[in-house]
Design an enzyme around this catalytic site. Structure first.
Site, mmCIF file in Angstrom:
data_model
loop_
_atom_site.group_PDB
_atom_site.id
_atom_site.type_symbol
_atom_site.label_atom_id
_atom_site.label_comp_id
_atom_site.label_asym_id
_atom_site.label_seq_id
_atom_site.Cartn_x
_atom_site.Cartn_y
_atom_site.Cartn_z
ATOM 1 N N GLY A 107 -39.097 11.603 -20.791
ATOM 2 C CA GLY A 107 -38.035 11.785 -19.799
ATOM 3 C C GLY A 107 -37.713 10.508 -19.047
ATOM 4 N N CYS A 108 -38.734 9.773 -18.684
ATOM 5 C CA CYS A 108 -38.533 8.527 -17.941
ATOM 6 C C CYS A 108 -37.868 7.464 -18.809
ATOM 7 C CB CYS A 108 -39.857 8.029 -17.380
ATOM 8 S SG CYS A 108 -40.538 9.176 -16.151
ATOM 9 N N THR A 109 -38.183 7.471 -20.096
ATOM 10 C CA THR A 109 -37.536 6.539 -21.022
ATOM 11 C C THR A 109 -36.064 6.884 -21.183
ATOM 12 O OG1 THR A 109 -39.609 6.127 -22.169
ATOM 13 C CG2 THR A 109 -37.579 5.642 -23.381
ATOM 14 N N ALA A 152 -34.314 5.793 -17.894
ATOM 15 C CA ALA A 152 -34.217 4.335 -17.738
ATOM 16 C C ALA A 152 -33.236 3.730 -18.736
ATOM 17 C CB ALA A 152 -35.594 3.697 -17.887
#
Length: 153
Positions: free
Chosen positions: A43-45, A48
């Protein structure tokens, strides 16, 4: 907890690629603080990389973007390098800034309770006032929401 119309808290954090981020240095410019739970997770990838892709559009709006996580700077640097993220990713190891923004919260996963970052974003105008908040933001939708709101500043 920070609400729309509040003055953004001051901060000074170590960031990716040997940088620091400082709220005082952002006076007179709009900026986005986005809090993400953990570097180099799916999710963070997605979030970002979506921001990185939208960065030229956001920069045309004179918007500075800063990602914030509780990760140590070495993990943040590896994440930034792996995905060629050019905007600063800051380390809030002691979650002091996350606490100020009310995003260091109790979470539950697979029956375990722990504290961590609630994926949230805050759009701050040139006067340091919070103008938009997204809590529990969906990573794939984040960049489009930010661009639309930033265009209204």
């Amino acid at each position: 907890m920070i609400e729309i119309g509040d003055k953004a808290p001051s901060f000074h954090l170590e960031a990716s690629r040997g940088r620091t981020v400082d709220g005082a240095e952002l006076q007179g410019k709009p900026y986005l603080l986005y809090f993400y739970p953990k570097a180099d997770t799916p999710g963070c990838t997605t979030q970002a990389c979506g921001i990185q892709e939208a960065l030229p559009q956001l920069q045309k709006l004179d918007l500075t973007v800063i990602g914030v996580s509780p990760d140590p700077i070495d993990k943040i640097d590896a994440f930034a390098d792996k995905f060629t993220l050019s905007f600063p990713l800051a380390s809030d190891l002691e979650h002091k800034l996350a606490d100020q923004y009310g995003v260091w919260v109790e979470k539950t996963n697979y029956g375990k309770t722990y504290f961590g970052i609630e994926r949230s974003s805050f759009l701050i105008d040139a006067n340091g006032i919070v103008r938009a908040i997204w809590r529990k933001v969906k990573p794939a939708e984040h960049a489009a929401l930010v661009a639309e709101a930033a265009a209204q500043l």
